[in-house]
Design an enzyme around this catalytic site. Structure first.
Site, PDB file in Angstrom:
ATOM      1  N   SER A   6       0.830  -1.195   0.000  1.00  0.00           N
ATOM      2  CA  SER A   6       0.000   0.000   0.000  1.00  0.00           C
ATOM      3  C   SER A   6       0.870   1.253   0.000  1.00  0.00           C
ATOM      4  CB  SER A   6      -0.918  -0.009   1.223  1.00  0.00           C
ATOM      5  OG  SER A   6      -1.725   1.133   1.249  1.00  0.00           O
ATOM      6  N   GLY A   7       0.579   2.171  -0.916  1.00  0.00           N
ATOM      7  CA  GLY A   7       1.335   3.415  -1.004  1.00  0.00           C
ATOM      8  C   GLY A   7       2.488   3.365  -1.985  1.00  0.00           C
TER       9      GLY A   7
ATOM     10  N   THR B 268      -2.056   1.878  -7.967  1.00  0.00           N
ATOM     11  CA  THR B 268      -3.240   2.472  -8.597  1.00  0.00           C
ATOM     12  C   THR B 268      -2.835   3.520  -9.619  1.00  0.00           C
ATOM     13  OG1 THR B 268      -4.561   2.083  -6.598  1.00  0.00           O
ATOM     14  CG2 THR B 268      -5.384   3.728  -8.157  1.00  0.00           C
TER      15      THR B 268
ATOM     16  N   ASN C 122      -1.127   5.053   3.371  1.00  0.00           N
ATOM     17  CA  ASN C 122      -1.472   5.614   2.067  1.00  0.00           C
ATOM     18  C   ASN C 122      -2.807   6.335   2.174  1.00  0.00           C
ATOM     19  OD1 ASN C 122      -1.890   6.151  -0.636  1.00  0.00           O
ATOM     20  ND2 ASN C 122      -2.038   4.023  -1.281  1.00  0.00           N
TER      21      ASN C 122
ATOM     22  N   SER D 227      -5.515   4.392  -0.455  1.00  0.00           N
ATOM     23  CA  SER D 227      -5.164   2.973  -0.514  1.00  0.00           C
ATOM     24  C   SER D 227      -6.321   2.149  -1.079  1.00  0.00           C
ATOM     25  CB  SER D 227      -4.805   2.466   0.883  1.00  0.00           C
ATOM     26  OG  SER D 227      -4.535   1.092   0.862  1.00  0.00           O
ATOM     27  N   SER D 228      -6.025   1.348  -2.103  1.00  0.00           N
ATOM     28  CA  SER D 228      -7.042   0.431  -2.641  1.00  0.00           C
ATOM     29  C   SER D 228      -7.271  -0.678  -1.626  1.00  0.00           C
ATOM     30  CB  SER D 228      -6.566  -0.174  -3.967  1.00  0.00           C
ATOM     31  OG  SER D 228      -6.404   0.816  -4.947  1.00  0.00           O
TER      32      SER D 228
ATOM     33  N   GLY E  11      -0.028  -5.970  -2.295  1.00  0.00           N
ATOM     34  CA  GLY E  11       1.284  -6.601  -2.270  1.00  0.00           C
ATOM     35  C   GLY E  11       1.481  -7.394  -0.990  1.00  0.00           C
TER      36      GLY E  11
ATOM     37  N   GLU F 254       2.594  -8.082   2.504  1.00  0.00           N
ATOM     38  CA  GLU F 254       2.813  -7.143   3.607  1.00  0.00           C
ATOM     39  C   GLU F 254       2.932  -7.902   4.928  1.00  0.00           C
ATOM     40  OE1 GLU F 254       0.633  -3.053   2.098  1.00  0.00           O
ATOM     41  OE2 GLU F 254      -0.518  -4.444   3.304  1.00  0.00           O
TER      42      GLU F 254
END
Length: 910
Positions: free
Chosen positions: A107-108, A112, A157, A160-161, A361, A363
């Site tokens: 994330s971040g 996206t 983020n 964040s998606s 991803g 994490e």
């Protein structure tokens, strides 16, 4: 790419494959650091693109940049997301095989944004039509809609998606984007009811409150204050400095219109109802919960269902859990409905595909939930696919070129994937069975079952099975998996709650399902199908088993396509530009499997290029290949590398490519080329100076010769054509004709004509006649058939009687339509000349001239016309060019006429 190698000490190498110490993680990260410092955020590992989020705007995404990468060989320009997009597009077009681009990272890291850039590239560079433009707009506008409903502010983020997304972009046979299809994975529904401190719920809630019109909020029963809603206060972060909710709301509403939504109100009713549901409070006695907040129920009843009363006894804890479960289910199913709605607007048949996968991803957090287990399992599968396809691609290329394939040692994570997904013996199957067995299933019984079945697996550890040292860092409620990217501890607290059976099949929650099926909101009725109530199939655990099935389908999709990869890296946790956190980046390099990928790519040869490309670049380094090689390309490359002193172990020649094993060999070749360029530049400068000097001397000689011939021709100009005057006479003829070409008469009223030289006098008259005839013909061609008939059929004899007495006609050169008939005046009692106006003045005067046999009495006046008025007085009409027709009496007593100066007069046709 090779052209950038000379600056490698400052900006690193554009391809990690060219790192001399390719097994060193420190060298890998140092190369990233060099490039990041110079705002070079993209680097290759072969065909894999590594992207570092710059956390600032870079001027590298303009239309000019898009054109720079359009249709260009992948390695001819510097690394860029556009290069990946264009390479996939060209491969789809030329090889007729579907493509996919896999975008991964935590994330971040910019996943996206990467997918947006790819969509924008196709929208700008692909063929377009009105229909195609509509599809492009819908593809682009699907992003803000999905982000509003599926993205949220997290600690890592601000956008964040919170779901995985696979999007197919569909192209027709012309290569134009004509449709699309989206599959969503693992929406983080728990965020609907709970957020960590410093985080927010999904964007749409805040956008609606901040940007929604007062009338809309009143109809939805909402206040413009997120703090009033339980589902929005838990993160204590209603506003974010980097987010403009009011502006984003306008973007979302516009996007919904572009996509073709006509259920906006019903959709927003559902979003509002989730907030109202979160504010439902419970009280009660004797362990039976009852609702204490009538206001929320009033709005929920208006939004949700037809009038009905259903009773389902629950205690306070069960009631709260059921409320939250319903909220998550409503939001989750609405999100899926939204994706399906977008798909319907993009539907197309008979297409080729480029797929985009944007998914969480790998994490690791301090407290990893079972939801994170699903995410990391997905990445484990993607890593397995990644390595397999990378190895296969390498092996296929070697075999195609006739190069012996050297087996590569790598970590095969199939053993971990099997540990998670194997039927009957995998972690997901064990959880499924534990939750469905008779008796009370709990988190601890699940853990005990894991220890019994997979306890001996080398990649699985629990507190009970661990050694003394490991037990100190593991809780009793945790188990550890040794992933490809490292060790991760997962907390099982709440796992069996997390994977409760579908609430539609749970006795206590069937009531809620029934109510949703009865809703007056047609979106909710579509989201909750009544057939689910009567489905007798054995239920599955909610997330892991469903996700396992979805993931299996995703793998099938990806395996059927030619893959490209984008690996996104976050440089720091504080979202600051120019800050490079080496510890954080090292973790991501490990989790993304970048070193493993580099090792596979470098197992054989670091560099390979087609013969024609290699020879074209380096041919100047060998006298036998410079400036051009006339023989077979392979022979030319062989001659070149032998001259450069390549050793046999440094290279191999394939069928169409040269393979170079060591980066240092390529660097030495590139350095030699740089030196050669300087010597070539000096040589070329000297040669060019000589060429310019010879050209100047030649031009001087030509100029002197021209002047001499011109003077001699002028002297003999009156004689018959001869060698002494032919140049001069030709020049005079040419000058006259060019002058005539630039100054031809505009209409028959224009009597100007350049004076011809004596030799062209006769030709000039012929040209003048032809020019006049052409202008007359052009005018006559524009006359309508009706007017021609009217002129021809008029009574010529009566007309002649009327005009026989006139002595002349005056008309202006403008298009005012006025003309004066001059009549003889015997005494002052007559009324004088006749001033007339006609929309067809040319035809009228032509008829007058023919019938009265007075062609030569028509006068065309440029500035004014003098005529005889009543009682012998003199009148004057002044004509002035202008933009529109105006007739008025001037202060001097004249009649003033302003008109367009574009009359084409055709009296010459008489």
């Amino acid at each position: 790419m090779e052209s950038a190698l000379t600056a490698r000490d400052r900006v690193g190498v554009q391809d990690f494959v060219l790192l001399e110490n390719f097994t060193s993680e420190a060298a890998f990260i140092e190369n990233l650091r060099k490039r990041f410092k110079e705002n070079l955020i993209y680097t290759y590992i072969g065909s894999v693109l590594v992207s570092v989020n710059p956390y600032k705007d870079l001027e590298i995404y303009t239309k000019n940049h898009m054109e720079r990468y359009r249709g260009v060989n992948f390695y001819e320009v510097s690394p860029h997301i556009y290069a990946v997009a264009d390479n996939s597009y060209r491969s789809m077009r030329t090889e007729r095989k579907d493509q996919c681009i896999l975008i991964s990272g935590e994330s971040g890291a910019g996943k996206t944004e990467a997918s947006k850039k790819i969509l924008q590239y196709y929208a700008v560079t692909c063929p377009a039509s009105e229909q195609v433009q509509t599809v492009k707009d819908r593809l682009l506008q699907s992003n803000p809609v999905l982000e509003a409903f599926g993205n949220a502010k997290t600690l890592r983020n601000d956008n964040s998606s919170r779901f995985g997304k696979y999007m197919d972009i569909q192209f027709d046979f012309k290569g134009a984007p004509v449709g699309g299809h989206i599959i969503n994975y693992l929406l983080e529904k728990s965020r609907v009811v709970h957020q960590n401190h410093g985080e927010r719920n999904f964007h749409i809630f805040y956008q609606m409150m901040e940007g929604g019109e007062e009338d809309l909020l009143r109809r939805l029963g909402l206040e413009r204050n997120p703090q009033q809603y339980q589902y929005l206060v838990k993160g204590n972060c209603p506003k974010v400095s980097s987010i403009n909710d009011r502006s984003d709301w306008k973007v979302v509403r516009k996007a919904l219109t572009v996509i073709g939504f006509n259920e906006d109100e019903e959709l927003l009713n559902i979003i509002a109802s989730v907030l109202h549901l979160g504010n439902v409070q419970y009280g009660g006695e004797d362990g039976i919960a009852c609702i204490t907040s009538d206001t929320q129920i009033k709005y929920l009843a208006r939004v949700r269902a037809q009038p009905a009363q259903l009773v389902s006894p629950l205690n306070l804890e069960q009631a709260s859990s059921a409320r939250d479960a319903l909220s998550k289910a409503v939001y989750g199913r609405t999100f899926t409905w939204l994706v399906n709605k977008i798909n319907a607007s993009l539907a197309y048949t008979n297409y080729s595909v480029i797929g985009l996968l944007d998914i969480y991803g790998f994490e690791v957090f301090q407290n990893n939930s079972f939801e994170q287990f699903c995410i990391n399992y997905c990445n484990e599968k993607l890593q397995q696919l990644f390595i397999e396809l990378t190895l296969k691609s390498e092996q296929d290329e070697y075999e195609a070129e006739g190069i012996t394939w050297e087996p590569v040692q790598y970590f095969n994570n199939k053993i971990i994937c099997d540990l998670v997904e194997e039927k009957f013996k995998g972690i997901i199957s064990i959880l499924d069975e534990e939750c469905l067995r008779p008796g009370d299933a709990s988190d601890l019984t699940f853990l005990e079952k894991l220890e019994d079945i997979v306890g001996g697996h080398p990649h699985f550890i629990t507190h009970k099975l661990a050694d003394g040292k490991t037990r100190k860092v593991m809780g009793r409620e945790e188990f550890r998996l040794l992933h490809y990217a490292g060790e991760v501890n997962y907390n099982i607290n709440g796992v069996c709650v997390f994977v409760v059976l579908f609430f539609a099949r749970c006795n206590k929650l069937c009531t809620q399902m029934f109510v949703m099926c009865m809703s007056e909101n047609k979106i909710l009725r579509q989201c909750f199908d009544r057939e689910e109530l009567s489905d007798k199939k054995r239920p599955e655990t909610v997330r892991p088993t469903q996700f396992k099935a979805s993931l299996a389908k995703l793998m099938e999709i990806l395996m059927s396509k030619e893959p490209s990869y984008v690996r996104c890296i976050k440089p720091n946790d504080s979202k600051q530009a120019a800050r490079f956190d080496e510890v954080l980046i090292r973790h991501q390099v490990k989790y993304l499997g970048l070193m493993e990928n580099l090792r596979v790519r470098r197992a054989g040869f670091a560099y390979r290029r087609r013969y024609e490309v290699f020879l074209q670049r380096y041919k100047s380094l060998c006298p036998d290949t410079w400036p051009n090689w006339q023989g077979k390309l392979s022979d030319g490359v062989s001659t070149l590398v032998k001259h450069l002193g390549y050793k046999p172990e440094e290279y191999k020649l394939g069928r169409s490519k040269i393979f170079i094993r060591f980066p240092k060999t390529l660097f030495a070749t590139e350095d030699a080329l740089e030196t050669r360029k300087h010597s070539l530049a000096i040589t070329m400068q000297a040669c060019w100076r000589g060429v310019l000097a010879r050209r100047r001397a030649q031009r001087r000689r030509q100029a002197v010769d021209t002047v001499r011939r011109f003077i001699k021709g002028f002297i003999y100009r009156h004689k018959e054509r001869c060698p002494e005057n032919e140049y001069f006479l030709d020049y005079v003829r040419y000058s006259f004709l060019m002058n005539l070409h630039r100054n031809l008469p505009k209409n028959v009223l224009d009597k100007s004509w350049p004076t011809p030289p004596a030799a062209l006098a006769e030709a000039s008259e012929h040209l003048r006649t032809l020019c006049m005839q052409n202008m007359v013909w052009s005018y006559c061609k524009k006359i309508s058939p009706e007017w021609k008939h009217q002129v021809r059929s008029s009574d010529s004899r009566a007309f002649s009687c009327f005009i026989v007495g006139f002595t002349g006609v005056s008309v202006s050169s403008l298009s005012d339509g006025l003309f004066v008939l001059h009549v003889p005046s015997d005494d002052n009692k007559q009324k004088g000349d006749v001033v007339l106006q006609s929309d067809h003045v040319i035809e009228t005067l032509t008829k007058l001239a023919i019938c009265g046999d007075k062609v030569n009495v028509i006068n065309i006046n440029q500035g004014s016309i003098t005529f005889t008025a009543a009682q012998g007085k003199e009148g004057i009409i002044d004509f002035t060019p202008g933009s529109e027709l105006l007739v008025a009496k001037a202060k001097n007593g004249h009649l003033s006429v302003v008109s367009l100066n574009n009359l084409l007069f055709t009296l010459a046709s008489v």
